[in-house]
Design a protein around this motif. Structure first.
Motif, mmCIF file in Angstrom:
data_model
loop_
_atom_site.group_PDB
_atom_site.id
_atom_site.type_symbol
_atom_site.label_atom_id
_atom_site.label_comp_id
_atom_site.label_asym_id
_atom_site.label_seq_id
_atom_site.Cartn_x
_atom_site.Cartn_y
_atom_site.Cartn_z
ATOM 1 N N LYS A 1 0.835 -1.099 0.122
ATOM 2 C CA LYS A 1 0.006 0.035 0.100
ATOM 3 C C LYS A 1 0.778 1.206 -0.034
ATOM 4 O O LYS A 1 1.748 1.299 0.724
ATOM 5 C CB LYS A 1 -0.890 0.149 1.230
ATOM 6 C CG LYS A 1 -1.957 1.205 1.202
ATOM 7 C CD LYS A 1 -2.959 1.045 2.673
ATOM 8 C CE LYS A 1 -4.138 2.066 2.346
ATOM 9 N NZ LYS A 1 -4.884 1.714 3.671
ATOM 10 N N SER B 1 0.452 9.087 -8.145
ATOM 11 C CA SER B 1 -0.597 7.990 -7.761
ATOM 12 C C SER B 1 -1.087 7.211 -8.696
ATOM 13 O O SER B 1 -1.282 5.816 -8.668
ATOM 14 C CB SER B 1 -1.877 8.689 -7.075
ATOM 15 O OG SER B 1 -1.791 9.501 -6.132
ATOM 16 N N LEU C 1 -1.503 2.900 -9.289
ATOM 17 C CA LEU C 1 -2.834 2.199 -9.325
ATOM 18 C C LEU C 1 -3.039 1.537 -10.512
ATOM 19 O O LEU C 1 -3.702 0.432 -10.665
ATOM 20 C CB LEU C 1 -3.964 3.533 -9.386
ATOM 21 C CG LEU C 1 -3.928 4.445 -8.206
ATOM 22 C CD1 LEU C 1 -4.832 5.630 -8.755
ATOM 23 C CD2 LEU C 1 -4.729 3.747 -7.097
ATOM 24 N N PRO D 1 -2.789 -0.536 -4.241
ATOM 25 C CA PRO D 1 -3.644 0.588 -3.543
ATOM 26 C C PRO D 1 -2.968 1.839 -3.116
ATOM 27 O O PRO D 1 -1.981 1.966 -2.510
ATOM 28 C CB PRO D 1 -4.380 -0.065 -2.267
ATOM 29 C CG PRO D 1 -4.229 -1.602 -2.500
ATOM 30 C CD PRO D 1 -2.900 -1.518 -3.491
ATOM 31 N N VAL D 2 -3.715 3.105 -3.160
ATOM 32 C CA VAL D 2 -3.074 4.333 -2.823
ATOM 33 C C VAL D 2 -3.917 5.094 -2.081
ATOM 34 O O VAL D 2 -4.983 5.120 -2.317
ATOM 35 C CB VAL D 2 -2.658 5.385 -4.273
ATOM 36 C CG1 VAL D 2 -2.335 6.595 -3.715
ATOM 37 C CG2 VAL D 2 -1.755 4.586 -5.030
ATOM 38 N N THR D 3 -3.595 5.822 -1.016
ATOM 39 C CA THR D 3 -4.183 6.486 -0.087
ATOM 40 C C THR D 3 -3.519 7.926 -0.488
ATOM 41 O O THR D 3 -2.282 8.138 -0.219
ATOM 42 C CB THR D 3 -3.902 6.287 1.310
ATOM 43 O OG1 THR D 3 -4.716 5.053 1.774
ATOM 44 C CG2 THR D 3 -4.765 7.304 2.344
ATOM 45 N N ASN E 1 -11.220 -0.439 -12.076
ATOM 46 C CA ASN E 1 -10.392 -1.168 -11.291
ATOM 47 C C ASN E 1 -9.346 -0.296 -10.470
ATOM 48 O O ASN E 1 -8.995 -0.177 -9.417
ATOM 49 C CB ASN E 1 -9.689 -2.419 -11.893
ATOM 50 C CG ASN E 1 -10.667 -3.427 -12.142
ATOM 51 O OD1 ASN E 1 -12.046 -3.480 -11.807
ATOM 52 N ND2 ASN E 1 -10.441 -4.469 -13.175
ATOM 53 N N LEU F 1 -9.053 1.402 -6.605
ATOM 54 C CA LEU F 1 -7.812 1.367 -5.565
ATOM 55 C C LEU F 1 -7.330 2.634 -4.741
ATOM 56 O O LEU F 1 -6.504 2.703 -4.088
ATOM 57 C CB LEU F 1 -6.707 0.819 -6.426
ATOM 58 C CG LEU F 1 -6.823 -0.766 -6.850
ATOM 59 C CD1 LEU F 1 -5.589 -0.932 -7.644
ATOM 60 C CD2 LEU F 1 -6.898 -1.744 -5.814
ATOM 61 N N LEU F 2 -7.904 3.590 -5.144
ATOM 62 C CA LEU F 2 -7.806 4.974 -4.745
ATOM 63 C C LEU F 2 -8.547 5.457 -3.535
ATOM 64 O O LEU F 2 -9.651 5.419 -3.661
ATOM 65 C CB LEU F 2 -7.978 6.113 -5.992
ATOM 66 C CG LEU F 2 -7.537 7.453 -5.498
ATOM 67 C CD1 LEU F 2 -6.029 7.606 -5.172
ATOM 68 C CD2 LEU F 2 -7.687 8.643 -6.673
ATOM 69 N N THR F 3 -7.977 5.842 -2.456
ATOM 70 C CA THR F 3 -8.496 6.429 -1.250
ATOM 71 C C THR F 3 -8.306 7.851 -0.976
ATOM 72 O O THR F 3 -7.241 8.266 -0.467
ATOM 73 C CB THR F 3 -8.362 5.634 0.135
ATOM 74 O OG1 THR F 3 -8.481 4.152 -0.380
ATOM 75 C CG2 THR F 3 -9.037 5.815 1.102
ATOM 76 N N CYS G 1 0.663 2.730 5.607
ATOM 77 C CA CYS G 1 1.115 2.475 4.259
ATOM 78 C C CYS G 1 2.592 1.934 4.318
ATOM 79 O O CYS G 1 3.361 2.327 5.327
ATOM 80 C CB CYS G 1 1.292 4.092 3.803
ATOM 81 S SG CYS G 1 -0.449 4.403 3.293
#
Length: 679
Positions: free
Chosen positions: A288, A302, A306, A311-313, A349, A353-355, A366
């Motif tokens: 992450k 980002s 992705l 997954p990316v925050t 998709n 994966l983006l938050t 992370c």
């Protein structure tokens, strides 16, 4: 190098040369002998050729290009395959590229897995297919489709290959390819040779291809030779066409452009190697990623993760900025999908994966956190102090800084071993270069993990030490400084830019400044005019975004020379007491390009770059240095280091009172050794 096996009456020949089944001498010799043996074996009805491992064959062994030819040459092997009295089928999985596809073209039939790629990318290393590719491919699929593949060098998918007649049958999947190839081969009664076919084309087709690709192939030898070779397939027999092809190949392979392109090919692979690190070093898991900053850079960074399924925050301070950043990411993905490069499901998709969040503390889980904030040391140190308190133990903390000291940034934490620089280039979701900046205390596994991750997300990583501007931007400084000085001395923006674009750069120093924004780094809170930048910005000439920079721009951002800029330069010149004079193109080359070579040599002296070829990779992938000139350090060797040293000495006074020629550059010139073999 070759494994043979008889499946009833089908003779299977398997190429085995890990990792890509390159067509080195033992493979060529083994293939030729196996084909010869099969002709006299009554137990053999037909032949299947396939590749071991992950792919069919990625082509010739490029390391042999600078060595004397060891027979059998590849064209002899391909001719022997095609001449076989028994049907020969190529069973293709993974990739069939270059000489690998030429082997497949020599076969009488081709079966491929649906996800296989087929291509003739030789033009990308300054040559053309030399084993019949330019003659057999147009005979199979027609001139226009063949020109598209050969002149672009871009591979096509197996499904497309089946549509145009390059592939005869698609296998169900890779696992069943062997069985399906053998079953298909059993249905064949006789060879069907591409060389026996004829092809015709209107001569205007070749002129159209040259015209349509004029901008891409300007100044390049290989694309024009490719067009000429394919044209020969429409007017000559296979044998005569192959003779023409080989003559063109011989002229290209020993040329300066091909040498430069081979150099950058190997340089990219060398850049992935980190001096002093064990090969079996354990990497840190990256499941992450956190991104601090949802601006243009943060959003672009980002997208790399992705798209790779990570997954990316992404964290911002204000909701408006966060929403704007997410909209930009979505817009970029949708634009890519509209061009057919991504499916709707792939976009969905990736975005799933983006938050996005305003909560800094969500970065706690992370494995890698990349700061993409404003280029200000105090801001960055404050951010890293906060990260030190939030990030979990073992998390990698990275800064996307373009110039600032990673060591000073790391000093804001209690874990400097976990800190490094990851300098992405704009637009970050497009540009392939990634400078991986190793701080004085960066842990070896942090560096190795970052290099491996960079390749996973499709980047070309280069290790840099810590200095102002790292490798690329540091070398940009003397170019820009001298370009601006030359303006005061009498050159015009268009003259200086023309010298660079004629050299092969996508744009010159002032075109680049206008695109990036003349106001970058300008302090708006002062009335002092201390530089040309100050003078332009004070007049609102901030670049393309204001339709006025070093050039005037129309609504389509087309530049024209500016009388207003000429007056600003004249006024500033008078203020500084500089006398206007004629400036030659040669002086511009010395002061803006040779000075970059000198700075690169200083970077090597100081150990900032691991090797001269790494510097070339930075400039080829990050700054648009023309690939057919390889990179500044390799190009310097082609120009001649003694000439560069002499010319820098001749213009030393104009370059500046503090200018000095690199001791390393002088030493290499005196000893007549290239910079990548510096004593």
């Amino acid at each position: 190098m070759i494994k043979n096996q008889l499946h009833g009456d089908i003779f299977e020949i398997v190429m085995v040369n890990p990792p890509v089944n390159a067509l080195a001498y033992p493979v060529r010799q083994g293939l030729l002998q196996a084909i010869i043996d099969a002709q006299t074996d009554d137990a053999v009805k037909a032949i299947v050729i396939r590749g071991d491992g992950q792919l069919f064959c990625a082509g010739a062994d490029i390391t042999e290009f600078d060595a004397p030819v060891v027979e059998p040459d590849l064209h002899v092997v391909v001719d022997a395959i095609e001449a076989s009295a028994k049907p020969v089928v190529a069973a293709i999985h993974g990739s069939a590229l270059g000489g690998g596809l030429e082997i497949a073209l020599g076969c009488h039939y081709r079966i491929a897995t649906p996800d296989a790629k087929l291509g003739l990318p030789e033009v990308l290393i300054g040559i053309l297919p030399g084993a019949g590719g330019t003659q057999r491919l147009p005979r199979l699929i027609g001139v226009e489709a063949a020109l598209d593949m050969i002149v672009s060098g871009s591979p096509i998918a197996a499904r497309r290959a089946a549509e145009i007649g390059l592939v005869d049958r698609l296998a169900s999947n890779e696992g069943s390819l062997g069985e399906e190839a053998i079953a298909f081969t059993r249905t064949l009664d006789a060879p069907r040779r591409a060389g026996d076919l004829s092809v015709e084309a209107d001569p205007a087709v070749f002129e159209k291809v040259a015209a349509d690709n004029a901008r891409k192939i300007k100044g390049l030898d290989a694309p024009s030779a490719c067009i000429e070779a394919v044209k020969a397939s429409t007017t000559m027999s296979l044998a005569d066409g192959q003779a023409k092809e080989r003559a063109l190949f011989a002229g290209l392979v020993s040329g300066e452009q091909a040498k430069a392109l081979r150099h950058i090919f190997f340089a990219e692979r060398s850049a992935a190697k980190i001096d002093g690190l064990p090969k079996d070093i354990a990497l840190r898991p990256i499941a992450k990623v956190g991104i601090l900053g949802a601006g243009t850079m943060g959003g672009g960074i980002s997208m790399n993760f992705l798209s790779a399924g990570i997954p990316v925050t992404i964290v911002e301070m204000q909701q408006e900025a966060l929403d704007r950043g997410v909209r930009l990411v979505r817009k970029n993905y949708e634009a890519t999908a509209a061009k057919g490069r991504l499916t709707t499901d792939q976009v969905k998709n990736a975005l799933g994966l983006l938050t996005p969040t305003l909560d800094f503390d969500t970065l706690a889980d992370c494995d890698l956190i990349i700061e993409a904030a404003y280029e200000n040391m105090e801001i960055k140190k404050e951010i890293f102090a906060r990260l030190d308190a939030v990030a979990k133990p073992g998390a990698i903390l990275a800064s996307n800084t373009s110039y600032l000291s990673i060591d000073e940034i790391a000093s804001a934490t209690k874990r400097p071993q976990d800190v490094l620089g990851l300098h992405f280039f704009s637009p970050a979701n497009v540009m392939k270069l990634l400078e991986v900046v190793r701080g004085a205390k960066t842990a070896p596994d942090v560096l190795a993990t970052s290099m491996q991750l960079a390749r996973k997300i499709g980047k070309v990583p280069v290790v840099s030490g810590v200095c102002y501007g790292f490798i690329g931007n540091r070398m940009l400084i003397p170019r820009q400084k001298n370009a601006e000085a030359l303006l005061l001395e009498g050159a015009t923006p268009e003259q200086i830019d023309r010298v660079h674009t004629s050299f092969g750069m996508p744009m010159g120093p002032f075109q680049m400044a206008d695109l990036a924004g003349v106001d970058i780094g300008w302090h708006r809170d002062t009335d002092r005019i201390e530089s040309l930048q100050d003078a332009l910005c004070a007049e609102g000439r901030w670049g393309q975004k204001t339709k006025a920079g070093f050039y005037d721009y129309d609504d389509k951002r087309k530049p024209t020379p500016s009388a207003a800029v000429a007056k600003i330069i004249d006024d500033f010149r008078a203020r500084k007491g500089v006398t206007k004079r004629e400036t030659s193109d040669e002086e511009i080359v010395v002061r803006t390009l040779y000075t970059m070579v000198n700075e690169g040599a200083l970077i090597l002296e100081e150990g900032i770059a691991q090797r001269a070829s790494d510097v070339d990779v930075v400039w080829a992938y990050g700054y648009g240095w023309p690939r057919h000139r390889s990179g500044p350090m390799f190009w310097a060797g082609q120009v001649g280091l003694t000439k560069i040293v002499a010319d820098l000495g001749r213009y030393a006074a104009q370059i500046g009172s503090n200018f000095a020629v690199s001791a390393l550059l002088k030493r290499c010139a005196e000893q007549r050794v290239p910079l990548d073999r510096a004593p």
